[in-house]
Design a protein around this motif. Structure first.
Motif, PDB file in Angstrom:
ATOM      1  N   ALA A 199     -20.510  33.516  -0.280  1.00 32.97           N
ATOM      2  CA  ALA A 199     -20.181  32.753  -0.804  1.00 32.97           C
ATOM      3  C   ALA A 199     -19.345  31.978  -1.773  1.00 32.97           C
ATOM      4  O   ALA A 199     -18.541  30.464  -1.994  1.00 32.97           O
ATOM      5  CB  ALA A 199     -21.318  32.141  -1.527  1.00 32.97           C
ATOM      6  N   ARG A 200     -18.559  33.215  -2.175  1.00 30.93           N
ATOM      7  CA  ARG A 200     -17.462  32.491  -3.211  1.00 30.93           C
ATOM      8  C   ARG A 200     -16.268  32.790  -2.376  1.00 30.93           C
ATOM      9  O   ARG A 200     -15.317  32.100  -2.747  1.00 30.93           O
ATOM     10  CB  ARG A 200     -17.819  33.569  -4.600  1.00 30.93           C
ATOM     11  CG  ARG A 200     -16.106  34.064  -4.684  1.00 30.93           C
ATOM     12  CD  ARG A 200     -16.789  34.705  -6.355  1.00 30.93           C
ATOM     13  NE  ARG A 200     -17.057  35.706  -5.995  1.00 30.93           N
ATOM     14  CZ  ARG A 200     -18.572  36.356  -7.251  1.00 30.93           C
ATOM     15  NH1 ARG A 200     -18.670  36.023  -7.690  1.00 30.93           N
ATOM     16  NH2 ARG A 200     -18.268  37.640  -6.612  1.00 30.93           N
TER      17      ARG A 200
ATOM     18  N   ARG B 293     -16.330  32.059   0.886  1.00 34.09           N
ATOM     19  CA  ARG B 293     -16.336  30.894   1.246  1.00 34.09           C
ATOM     20  C   ARG B 293     -15.993  29.327   1.270  1.00 34.09           C
ATOM     21  O   ARG B 293     -14.796  28.899   1.277  1.00 34.09           O
ATOM     22  CB  ARG B 293     -17.260  30.540   2.509  1.00 34.09           C
ATOM     23  CG  ARG B 293     -17.552  29.828   3.973  1.00 34.09           C
ATOM     24  CD  ARG B 293     -19.389  30.542   4.144  1.00 34.09           C
ATOM     25  NE  ARG B 293     -20.107  30.074   2.893  1.00 34.09           N
ATOM     26  CZ  ARG B 293     -20.193  28.391   2.823  1.00 34.09           C
ATOM     27  NH1 ARG B 293     -20.338  27.838   3.518  1.00 34.09           N
ATOM     28  NH2 ARG B 293     -21.258  28.447   2.312  1.00 34.09           N
ATOM     29  N   ILE B 294     -16.283  29.613  -0.101  1.00 33.00           N
ATOM     30  CA  ILE B 294     -16.113  28.039  -1.468  1.00 33.00           C
ATOM     31  C   ILE B 294     -14.704  28.553  -1.553  1.00 33.00           C
ATOM     32  O   ILE B 294     -13.699  26.940  -1.428  1.00 33.00           O
ATOM     33  CB  ILE B 294     -17.226  27.947  -2.193  1.00 33.00           C
ATOM     34  CG1 ILE B 294     -18.408  27.896  -1.634  1.00 33.00           C
ATOM     35  CG2 ILE B 294     -17.008  27.094  -2.943  1.00 33.00           C
ATOM     36  CD1 ILE B 294     -19.235  26.797  -0.864  1.00 33.00           C
ATOM     37  N   GLU B 295     -13.977  29.175  -1.871  1.00 32.93           N
ATOM     38  CA  GLU B 295     -12.888  29.030  -2.312  1.00 32.93           C
ATOM     39  C   GLU B 295     -11.553  28.959  -1.551  1.00 32.93           C
ATOM     40  O   GLU B 295     -10.996  28.162  -1.504  1.00 32.93           O
ATOM     41  CB  GLU B 295     -11.850  30.325  -2.862  1.00 32.93           C
ATOM     42  CG  GLU B 295     -13.243  31.084  -3.973  1.00 32.93           C
ATOM     43  CD  GLU B 295     -11.756  31.664  -5.217  1.00 32.93           C
ATOM     44  OE1 GLU B 295     -10.610  32.306  -5.027  1.00 32.93           O
ATOM     45  OE2 GLU B 295     -12.290  32.596  -6.303  1.00 32.93           O
ATOM     46  N   ALA B 296     -12.704  29.314  -0.186  1.00 34.04           N
ATOM     47  CA  ALA B 296     -11.640  28.710   0.774  1.00 34.04           C
ATOM     48  C   ALA B 296     -11.133  27.227   1.318  1.00 34.04           C
ATOM     49  O   ALA B 296     -10.270  26.818   1.588  1.00 34.04           O
ATOM     50  CB  ALA B 296     -11.560  29.844   2.206  1.00 34.04           C
ATOM     51  N   LEU B 297     -12.313  26.925   0.769  1.00 38.25           N
ATOM     52  CA  LEU B 297     -12.806  26.349   1.607  1.00 38.25           C
ATOM     53  C   LEU B 297     -11.858  24.992   0.402  1.00 38.25           C
ATOM     54  O   LEU B 297     -11.338  23.832   0.260  1.00 38.25           O
ATOM     55  CB  LEU B 297     -14.683  25.054   1.219  1.00 38.25           C
ATOM     56  CG  LEU B 297     -15.034  25.438   2.000  1.00 38.25           C
ATOM     57  CD1 LEU B 297     -16.285  25.169   1.859  1.00 38.25           C
ATOM     58  CD2 LEU B 297     -14.557  25.184   3.935  1.00 38.25           C
ATOM     59  N   ALA B 298     -12.118  25.527  -0.839  1.00 39.39           N
ATOM     60  CA  ALA B 298     -11.292  24.800  -2.193  1.00 39.39           C
ATOM     61  C   ALA B 298      -9.791  24.326  -2.099  1.00 39.39           C
ATOM     62  O   ALA B 298      -8.801  23.714  -2.085  1.00 39.39           O
ATOM     63  CB  ALA B 298     -11.996  24.979  -3.690  1.00 39.39           C
ATOM     64  N   LEU B 299      -8.872  25.457  -1.756  1.00 44.46           N
ATOM     65  CA  LEU B 299      -8.252  26.166  -1.739  1.00 44.46           C
ATOM     66  C   LEU B 299      -7.210  25.358  -0.318  1.00 44.46           C
ATOM     67  O   LEU B 299      -6.159  25.393  -0.695  1.00 44.46           O
ATOM     68  CB  LEU B 299      -7.680  27.881  -2.434  1.00 44.46           C
ATOM     69  CG  LEU B 299      -8.125  27.646  -3.128  1.00 44.46           C
ATOM     70  CD1 LEU B 299      -7.813  29.429  -3.935  1.00 44.46           C
ATOM     71  CD2 LEU B 299      -7.410  27.045  -4.751  1.00 44.46           C
ATOM     72  N   GLY B 300      -7.620  25.799   0.095  1.00 44.98           N
ATOM     73  CA  GLY B 300      -7.526  25.127   1.946  1.00 44.98           C
ATOM     74  C   GLY B 300      -6.030  26.248   2.510  1.00 44.98           C
ATOM     75  O   GLY B 300      -6.111  27.597   2.473  1.00 44.98           O
ATOM     76  N   VAL B 301      -4.828  25.915   2.378  1.00 45.55           N
ATOM     77  CA  VAL B 301      -4.043  26.497   2.970  1.00 45.55           C
ATOM     78  C   VAL B 301      -3.737  27.072   1.835  1.00 45.55           C
ATOM     79  O   VAL B 301      -3.309  28.745   2.071  1.00 45.55           O
ATOM     80  CB  VAL B 301      -2.276  25.690   3.096  1.00 45.55           C
ATOM     81  CG1 VAL B 301      -1.125  26.217   3.933  1.00 45.55           C
ATOM     82  CG2 VAL B 301      -3.364  24.485   4.329  1.00 45.55           C
ATOM     83  N   GLU B 302      -3.756  26.956   1.252  1.00 46.49           N
ATOM     84  CA  GLU B 302      -3.460  28.404  -0.206  1.00 46.49           C
ATOM     85  C   GLU B 302      -4.150  28.927   0.054  1.00 46.49           C
ATOM     86  O   GLU B 302      -3.516  30.397  -0.607  1.00 46.49           O
ATOM     87  CB  GLU B 302      -3.682  27.597  -1.675  1.00 46.49           C
ATOM     88  CG  GLU B 302      -2.549  28.100  -2.630  1.00 46.49           C
ATOM     89  CD  GLU B 302      -3.046  27.945  -4.701  1.00 46.49           C
ATOM     90  OE1 GLU B 302      -3.693  28.288  -5.014  1.00 46.49           O
ATOM     91  OE2 GLU B 302      -2.728  26.383  -4.300  1.00 46.49           O
TER      92      GLU B 302
END
Lengths: 707, 707
Positions: free
Chosen positions: A682-683, A685-694
């Motif tokens: 989850a962590r 996955r959610i970080e990837a959603l929040a940060l996007g390209v970064e």
């Protein structure tokens, strides 16, 4: 869990029976009125034909659109665009069929520039040789094109664009270059990820014959290959990308583009009207600038016709829903009374019924503008008579501004009138609103272009002051002269009992405001900038006067064409009155100050409007039915033709919502989101959603190499 | 491809140097004004503290939000909500800190009901025993709650809800049941996928003691466990889900819920004020209904204070950007002149500067409403004096309607004033607009609740007609009596030279419209429904009068508190005049018809407004700076505090846009979308996107089993 929801139905009365009753209670002839409104280009037959193709194709299913991420919306948009092209060939669609498919798909998609701005430039700005080379490629879609004019730093002020095309006298070619970041092309549709060719608008820089110093001859169009035909990667010397999410136009890849000293051949400059002599390097001046304005007017007439259908769509949804939705019993009812349809409340009527009248007002002016365009164009092509051009251009500017504002604000008024469900995805109003909100800005910003209208009216008033004899009073000159002759009179107009007095009141207001503007600018020589607010208001007054005049002409001064039954014709007369009086209500100060109305006349305005609305109310459903907006286009649970609102809302939520496929962990003590996925998954996955390209970069995806 | 974009900078002048100049050209004391506006609850210190925590956490990065699919927005929203709860404990945040974090995160998230509607119901509607049981669970977040009032078929008319709770005399419990589909709960935040407990509002059905026939005692609140505490699946007898995408509130799982004969214990009925005697089955009537109105007023005062910050945010973005954006040179300039900041055009000023003045107007009325609320509440609690309640409720209804309309329409006006870039994601206006557009509907529909205000004013006027002696002229009764005494006078007000005349003109208009409404309703006994349009206008007039009166009181009638420098105080006076005169301009008919102004007075309105705007223009940037909206909250390339607009837009597009990670196949002859993925992969992928849940079903995913 047992799903017992299928055993339930909405509380009575059922939506379908309500709409059936509404339709039974009116004698408006829907089919006849639909033909009256939509006979041009066989609209209704064509709509039926194209609809039957699209509705069967999975790619054109709209029901999941609001659930998609923006990048996926582009993927789907590109897939649809390609399929539309294939369907065109397969079914032998002509250009109007293709446009109909585009209208019904209701999406600004990555091929949207191909047949319009890209092909139009090739067709209208190429010399014969260029046209012979490019037109077949464009018409066979061997190249996919876009139109690169607007830049990061300049939109409205086209003359201020920074991208340069320098003529190289020795190599006899051009160097296209972006000297700054703000010189980057920006907003250009289909540029971001799709197109391999672009019309690039750049300052044409030629060296002075004596000093050798470069000087701009203004913005000119160049055709440039921008991506590799095999890999679709940008060519060397070009940086391109999609500008990212916008308010609407989700499926469109509006793009940016920078050039670093890109060489293009002499033939890249589109040279029908102007050019560069390749031997001398001398500028060849354009012959007839006026034709450019002509096609702008055509685009704007289309904008008005589009605005009427867009507003009709919003009215269709909101009037159907508010006639079904019940809330509260009549406050004065004795005992237990049934809840009222919310459309029975004057506070709902006052928001929706003037807009319904507006759809018709827009229609007759759109029709009039088309006729004017074709007539003016014929006059120019036959005998070079371009005298109609200036008035047409002035009218088209003011009308573009007014009509897109009426539609844009109207959509939102309709949405809000539907209360809570108007905020939901089932309203069908989300993409409509989001996409349409571009219109007040594109094709000439609504506040800027009204200066052109006002400037024209000031000039006409100046002419009129010099020649006091009235000519044809139908013309603006005639109106102005009449006004000047009667300036001292204190005649007011009987807007409640005489429809032609309504028209004259609107025209009087225009003359008054034009005279004020003329006095301020020509006589008192006041700075243009200081007058801008008054000029904008003048343009609005003029455009409203056109809407009222054209509506009046079509309904009172001649037999409706195509013809209408007496009952339907009568309702059109009531709609005219409602439109005109609502407009006066909204702008009453100017009617008072201009002397068209006495202040005491305003007292009857609201009661009269309320009376007119009561007359229209029973016909509301048939009056929107006549606009013939198919359910597929509405994509609205609230606005369905059959009125089965609540079952449709339920299905949309309960059976078509992907979020309901997953179960979640609501406990704040764990980072787990989807039940059972575990905290670490989850962590990440959610970080990837929040940060996007970064996030991609942090994980070592060297995405920039992929560009 | 070589990326040469990093070598480029925007054309001069640079945004940061423009904003530095703007700030240098004004003597408004930003820090002092910020303290004046935001001293309550240590707002600024708190904002800084919470910001420093959030900005570092990856989950709270906002830059990818607009790229996400709606289901993913919920995932992210739930993750953030959980983290906020954990951060609260970790940093020892109090409730105001938590609210600040919520404000800065700027997202309606799945825990949003926990501390508000859910906890408030528990706290205010439970009897002592219930409170002792539930409050610790709620405050320790052992249960996650939502508030289930609105249904598919009923929102505004709460009395019309269909969900029933029947008392079973034998088993001494209730059966909660949804008799129809429209009885489904709908819109309830956090219900869709998150909450395991709900406050359910249902018709309390008790059997008649004699006949045994069930009769409703009106809507009552029940606390019900709705999902299993381990699996988070709905309990048997309940169907729940998320209602799907909406205009805004993307991260929130607004839900639906149906009950099939669900048994809940006697203790489920929240019984502080009313209840059911479990022995006799008799209804226990509520003691003090009035307190309910009190807390509604508090919610509405918060709405006004929120509206001011929301509008300030839109003004911050648009005023910073339009002072940086240059387009066109002055039309009257000789030779080559530099392009003008678009904020220098009166046509941009007239849209933005009255809104800037509105942020301040909203502020002083928000402050006044809070004071009134606490004072009225103290009066009730100390000596049972609830005489202030009716006026406070009437004022709060009208103000909720007016203030949310001003903010909602204002956001969109600001967005449009920014032209093309206002339509782009870099504006930061998309989520602001989308979320805020709920406000005209929620917490009382803006057109409906104004009836309460008008009804109150009619009653006061009726009282005033009976007692002609003026009492305190500050009160509405005093104003009305004064009006009745001077009804025949033809005194107009000097709105250009006397600020207290402005206030009186607004109050005169209210008295006039109230008297008209009183005549129509009380004397002529006209149907309520037929008066609704006038009643709505009356409420607006009254609310505008409150805004003007409170603004005047705070700036002219007393020393500003906290104090302001003379220069800053003077600008506040100019803002007052601009707000008042712009409002008159918009509503001039009513000022004319009421006799507050002579028609000839309107002529000076636009020139005076233009003059006031010229005075405010140099201070515009400092006046928005004072609202202290951090860049993190703005999330706007256009509105950044440092003014580096174009570099920020470029970075957002070029470095943060996931769509630019992929290369596409633009050739219509192939179904391939992502270059190299192949046709078959693309077809399957695109069909799944288009069909959504239906696509899952076609592929055999038995998603309904998962519900």
């Amino acid at each position: 869990m047992s799903d017992f929801s299928q055993e339930l139905k909405p509380a009575d009365p059922q939506g379908p029976s309500i709409l059936a009753q509404e339709r039974a209670g009116s004698d408006v002839n829907i089919d006849q009125l639909a033909h009256h409104l939509l006979h041009r280009g066989d609209f209704l037959k064509r709509q039926k034909k194209i609809l039957s193709v699209l509705e069967k194709r999975p790619y054109f299913c709209k029901k999941n659109q609001l659930n998609l991420a923006r990048p996926d919306r582009y993927h789907l948009g590109l897939a649809r665009a390609k399929e539309l092209r294939r369907l065109s060939l397969q079914h032998g669609w002509d250009i109007d069929d293709y446009k109909m498919a585009d209208y019904l798909t209701d999406e600004m998609a990555p091929y949207a520039l191909q047949t319009v701005m890209f092909a139009t430039s090739i067709r209208e700005q190429c010399n014969d040789e260029q046209r012979a080379y490019w037109l077949p490629k464009v018409e066979n879609w061997e190249v996919i094109g876009c139109y690169g004019q607007t830049e990061l730093g300049h939109g409205s002020n086209v003359k201020g664009i920074e991208c340069e095309a320098r003529w190289n006298p020795k190599s006899k070619d051009f160097t296209i270059h972006s000297p700054t970041l703000t010189a980057s092309k920006w907003w250009n549709g289909a540029l971001g990820r799709t197109a391999n060719h672009a019309i690039v608008v750049a300052q044409l820089m030629l060296p002075d014959q004596k000093t050798g110093k470069y000087k701009s001859h203004g913005p000119h169009q160049f055709i440039v290959q921008i991506r590799d035909m095999k890999t679709n990667k940008p060519l060397e010397g070009i940086v391109i990308g999609d500008i990212g999410p916008k308010y609407g136009y989700t499926a469109m890849d509006n793009g940016y583009m920078l050039f670093k000293n890109l060489r293009v051949p002499h033939s890249a400059l589109l040279s029908r009207y102007s050019g560069v002599d390749s031997e001398s390097g001398m500028y060849i001046k354009p012959k007839n600038q006026a034709l450019v304005y002509g096609s702008l007017t055509y685009v704007r007439a289309q904008i008005i016709m589009h605005a009427r259908l867009v507003l009709a769509r919003a009215c269709t949804v909101s009037l159907r829903y508010t006639s079904i939705r019940r809330q509260f019993a009549d406050r004065d009812a004795k005992g237990s009374a049934p809840e009222q349809a919310v459309l029975n409340y004057p506070t709902v009527q006052i928001r929706l019924l003037p807009l319904l009248a507006t759809t018709y007002a827009l229609h007759y002016t759109g029709e009039a503008m088309f006729k004017l365009y074709w007539q003016t164009r014929a006059d120019i092509e036959k005998n070079g008579d371009d005298s109609g051009l200036a008035e047409m251009h002035a009218a088209s500017s003011g009308l573009k501004s007014l009509c897109t504002i009426l539609a844009a604000d109207g959509i939102e008024t309709c949405r809000r009138a539907m209360g809570g469900h108007g905020f939901g995805g089932g309203s069908g109003m989300i993409p409509l609103n989001n996409d349409y909100l571009s219109k007040p800005t594109v094709e000439g910003d609504n506040w800027m272009i009204t200066q052109q209208t006002a400037s024209y009216l000031i000039k006409r008033m100046q002419t009129a002051t010099k020649d006091q004899y009235p000519s044809n009073t139908e013309s603006i000159d005639g109106q102005f002269r009449l006004f000047l002759q009667n300036k001292q009179s204190s005649k007011t107009y009987d807007i409640y009992n005489n429809e032609s007095d309504i028209v004259t009141a609107f025209q009087h207001r225009v003359s008054f405001l034009s005279y004020q503007a003329y006095e301020a600018r020509i006589e008192k020589k006041q700075p243009w900038t200081s007058l801008m607010i008054s000029l904008h208001r003048l343009s609005r007054a003029f455009s409203e006067s056109l809407l009222v005049t054209n509506f009046h002409r079509a309904i009172f001064e001649s037999t409706p064409d195509p013809p209408l039954d007496k009952a339907t014709h009568n309702i059109m007369k009531t709609l005219f009155r409602l439109f005109a009086l609502s407009t006066i209500d909204f702008q009453s100060t100017e009617f008072i100050l201009s002397g068209a109305l006495a202040p005491s006349q305003l007292r009857d305005l609201t009661p009269t409007i309320q009376q007119l609305m009561a007359e229209i109310r029973p016909h509301a459903i048939r009056l929107v039915d006549a606009w013939s907006i198919p359910d597929y286009l509405l994509e609205s649970a609230l606005g369905r033709h059959d009125g089965d609102v609540y079952n449709a809302l339920w299905r949309k939520a309960h059976l078509e919502n992907p979020l309901n496929l997953q179960t979640f962990n609501p406990d704040w003590k764990t980072e787990e989101i989807i039940m059972g996925e575990g905290e670490e998954t989850a962590r990440q996955r959610i970080e990837a959603l929040a940060l996007g390209v970064e996030g991609h970069e942090q994980r070592g995806d060297l995405w920039r190499a992929k560009l």
